[in-house]
Design a protein around this motif. Structure first.
Motif, mmCIF file in Angstrom:
data_model
loop_
_atom_site.group_PDB
_atom_site.id
_atom_site.type_symbol
_atom_site.label_atom_id
_atom_site.label_comp_id
_atom_site.label_asym_id
_atom_site.label_seq_id
_atom_site.Cartn_x
_atom_site.Cartn_y
_atom_site.Cartn_z
ATOM 1 N N TRP A 15 0.814 -1.226 0.000
ATOM 2 C CA TRP A 15 0.000 0.000 0.000
ATOM 3 C C TRP A 15 0.842 1.267 0.000
ATOM 4 O O TRP A 15 0.653 2.160 -0.812
ATOM 5 C CB TRP A 15 -0.930 0.037 1.206
ATOM 6 C CG TRP A 15 -1.977 -1.022 1.250
ATOM 7 C CD1 TRP A 15 -2.446 -1.771 0.210
ATOM 8 C CD2 TRP A 15 -2.682 -1.441 2.411
ATOM 9 N NE1 TRP A 15 -3.419 -2.638 0.662
ATOM 10 C CE2 TRP A 15 -3.583 -2.461 2.017
ATOM 11 C CE3 TRP A 15 -2.642 -1.069 3.748
ATOM 12 C CZ2 TRP A 15 -4.437 -3.086 2.904
ATOM 13 C CZ3 TRP A 15 -3.500 -1.695 4.633
ATOM 14 C CH2 TRP A 15 -4.386 -2.694 4.209
ATOM 15 N N GLY A 16 1.777 1.369 0.926
ATOM 16 C CA GLY A 16 2.607 2.567 1.025
ATOM 17 C C GLY A 16 3.587 2.688 -0.129
ATOM 18 O O GLY A 16 3.849 3.787 -0.621
ATOM 19 N N GLU A 18 3.216 1.514 -3.203
ATOM 20 C CA GLU A 18 2.452 1.942 -4.374
ATOM 21 C C GLU A 18 2.185 3.440 -4.309
ATOM 22 O O GLU A 18 2.408 4.174 -5.282
ATOM 23 C CB GLU A 18 1.123 1.188 -4.449
ATOM 24 C CG GLU A 18 0.217 1.683 -5.565
ATOM 25 C CD GLU A 18 -1.225 1.223 -5.455
ATOM 26 O OE1 GLU A 18 -2.086 1.903 -6.041
ATOM 27 O OE2 GLU A 18 -1.501 0.212 -4.789
ATOM 28 N N ASP A 19 1.724 3.914 -3.170
ATOM 29 C CA ASP A 19 1.373 5.324 -3.007
ATOM 30 C C ASP A 19 2.586 6.228 -3.247
ATOM 31 O O ASP A 19 2.489 7.249 -3.927
ATOM 32 C CB ASP A 19 0.803 5.538 -1.605
ATOM 33 C CG ASP A 19 0.113 6.873 -1.447
ATOM 34 O OD1 ASP A 19 -0.838 7.145 -2.205
ATOM 35 O OD2 ASP A 19 0.523 7.647 -0.556
ATOM 36 N N ARG A 20 3.731 5.854 -2.712
ATOM 37 C CA ARG A 20 4.938 6.680 -2.882
ATOM 38 C C ARG A 20 5.400 6.727 -4.330
ATOM 39 O O ARG A 20 5.749 7.783 -4.840
ATOM 40 C CB ARG A 20 6.043 6.176 -1.969
ATOM 41 C CG ARG A 20 5.779 6.498 -0.520
ATOM 42 C CD ARG A 20 6.957 6.116 0.358
ATOM 43 N NE ARG A 20 6.551 6.104 1.756
ATOM 44 C CZ ARG A 20 6.620 5.049 2.543
ATOM 45 N NH1 ARG A 20 7.103 3.905 2.100
ATOM 46 N NH2 ARG A 20 6.231 5.119 3.791
ATOM 47 N N ARG A 22 3.649 6.433 -6.963
ATOM 48 C CA ARG A 22 2.701 7.212 -7.767
ATOM 49 C C ARG A 22 3.029 8.703 -7.769
ATOM 50 O O ARG A 22 2.592 9.424 -8.655
ATOM 51 C CB ARG A 22 1.275 7.022 -7.251
ATOM 52 C CG ARG A 22 0.676 5.704 -7.605
ATOM 53 C CD ARG A 22 -0.810 5.637 -7.246
ATOM 54 N NE ARG A 22 -1.321 4.328 -7.590
ATOM 55 C CZ ARG A 22 -1.615 3.951 -8.825
ATOM 56 N NH1 ARG A 22 -1.481 4.786 -9.825
ATOM 57 N NH2 ARG A 22 -2.049 2.718 -9.059
ATOM 58 N N GLN A 23 3.775 9.170 -6.786
ATOM 59 C CA GLN A 23 4.071 10.597 -6.659
ATOM 60 C C GLN A 23 5.160 11.076 -7.629
ATOM 61 O O GLN A 23 5.333 12.279 -7.815
ATOM 62 C CB GLN A 23 4.519 10.932 -5.227
ATOM 63 C CG GLN A 23 3.594 10.416 -4.135
ATOM 64 C CD GLN A 23 2.145 10.834 -4.311
ATOM 65 O OE1 GLN A 23 1.861 11.988 -4.588
ATOM 66 N NE2 GLN A 23 1.238 9.882 -4.163
ATOM 67 N N ARG A 145 -4.572 1.272 -5.151
ATOM 68 C CA ARG A 145 -4.758 2.669 -4.717
ATOM 69 C C ARG A 145 -5.392 2.741 -3.325
ATOM 70 O O ARG A 145 -6.162 3.639 -3.027
ATOM 71 C CB ARG A 145 -5.586 3.454 -5.736
ATOM 72 C CG ARG A 145 -4.910 3.580 -7.088
ATOM 73 C CD ARG A 145 -5.789 4.342 -8.067
ATOM 74 N NE ARG A 145 -5.120 4.531 -9.321
ATOM 75 C CZ ARG A 145 -4.552 5.676 -9.711
ATOM 76 N NH1 ARG A 145 -4.572 6.727 -8.930
ATOM 77 N NH2 ARG A 145 -3.974 5.759 -10.888
ATOM 78 N N LEU A 147 -4.355 3.487 -0.181
ATOM 79 C CA LEU A 147 -4.194 4.686 0.647
ATOM 80 C C LEU A 147 -4.861 5.897 0.009
ATOM 81 O O LEU A 147 -5.435 6.733 0.711
ATOM 82 C CB LEU A 147 -2.711 4.955 0.917
ATOM 83 C CG LEU A 147 -2.008 3.886 1.754
ATOM 84 C CD1 LEU A 147 -0.540 4.239 1.941
ATOM 85 C CD2 LEU A 147 -2.700 3.697 3.099
ATOM 86 N N GLU A 148 -4.805 5.984 -1.299
ATOM 87 C CA GLU A 148 -5.467 7.080 -2.011
ATOM 88 C C GLU A 148 -6.976 7.044 -1.749
ATOM 89 O O GLU A 148 -7.598 8.078 -1.484
ATOM 90 C CB GLU A 148 -5.177 6.932 -3.506
ATOM 91 C CG GLU A 148 -5.702 8.023 -4.383
ATOM 92 C CD GLU A 148 -5.346 7.769 -5.840
ATOM 93 O OE1 GLU A 148 -6.232 7.978 -6.685
ATOM 94 O OE2 GLU A 148 -4.197 7.360 -6.138
ATOM 95 N N ARG A 151 -7.725 8.188 1.851
ATOM 96 C CA ARG A 151 -7.656 9.651 2.011
ATOM 97 C C ARG A 151 -8.912 10.312 1.456
ATOM 98 O O ARG A 151 -9.346 11.347 1.953
ATOM 99 C CB ARG A 151 -6.419 10.213 1.317
ATOM 100 C CG ARG A 151 -5.132 9.953 2.064
ATOM 101 C CD ARG A 151 -3.970 10.739 1.492
ATOM 102 N NE ARG A 151 -3.649 10.404 0.121
ATOM 103 C CZ ARG A 151 -2.811 9.442 -0.249
ATOM 104 N NH1 ARG A 151 -2.202 8.716 0.658
ATOM 105 N NH2 ARG A 151 -2.573 9.217 -1.519
#
Length: 155
Positions: A15-16, A18-20, A22-23, A145, A147-148, A151
């Motif tokens: 999860w984390g 993937e989120d990082r 994506r930035q 996605r 964590l996205e 949020r």
């Protein structure tokens, strides 16, 4: 746009990670999934048992004219502790191992070089495995996605 290139990383819970990824500008898409094991089409429940050999991983599609593989490898090493075997934070088990799954010899050479460059900066040996990429099985939709969605208030 040039053709997308694939990079595959395992750095604990996807999860984390993937989120990082994506930035980063130049990253086109990131998919959470499972790789490095011996079971076809594993699901989350199976992978959590630690018996399939899979790692929770992310498949990163990127535009190499906008971001280099070396930048992704450096980000990978910075976003987790590559010195803890089979553990990231509270997550323990072989499915949370640190690994770079390379898609060609150039990726292998880059990953090995950066691993060697970073090692002197760390207090313990890097345990990250660098191995050939094999089949990548996307995780269930609710993991994508994650964590996205949290949020945004999506459950």
């Amino acid at each position: 746009m040039s053709q997308a290139t694939i990079a595959t990383f395992a750095a604990g819970c996807f999860w984390g990670v993937e989120d990082r990824f994506r930035q980063f500008p130049g990253v086109i898409d990131v998919t959470s999934g499972y790789t490095g094991g011996h079971v076809d089409h594993p699901d989350y429940r199976q992978v959590c048992t630690g018996t399939t050999g899979h790692a929770e991983a992310v498949e990163v599609q990127f535009d190499p004219t906008r971001i280099g593989y070396d930048e992704l490898v450096r980000a990978f090493f910075a976003m987790h502790d590559p010195t803890t075997p089979n553990r990231q934070g509270p997550d323990v088990g072989t499915q949370y191992r640190s690994a770079i799954f390379v898609h060609d010899e150039t990726q292998r050479e880059t990953a090995e070089r950066i691993k060697a460059e970073i090692q002197p900066q760390l207090p313990a040996p890097i345990v990250t495995e660098i191995t050939d990429a094999g089949p990548f099985w996307p995780a269930e939709d609710y993991h994508q996605r994650y964590l996205e969605k949290r949020r945004a208030g999506v459950r």
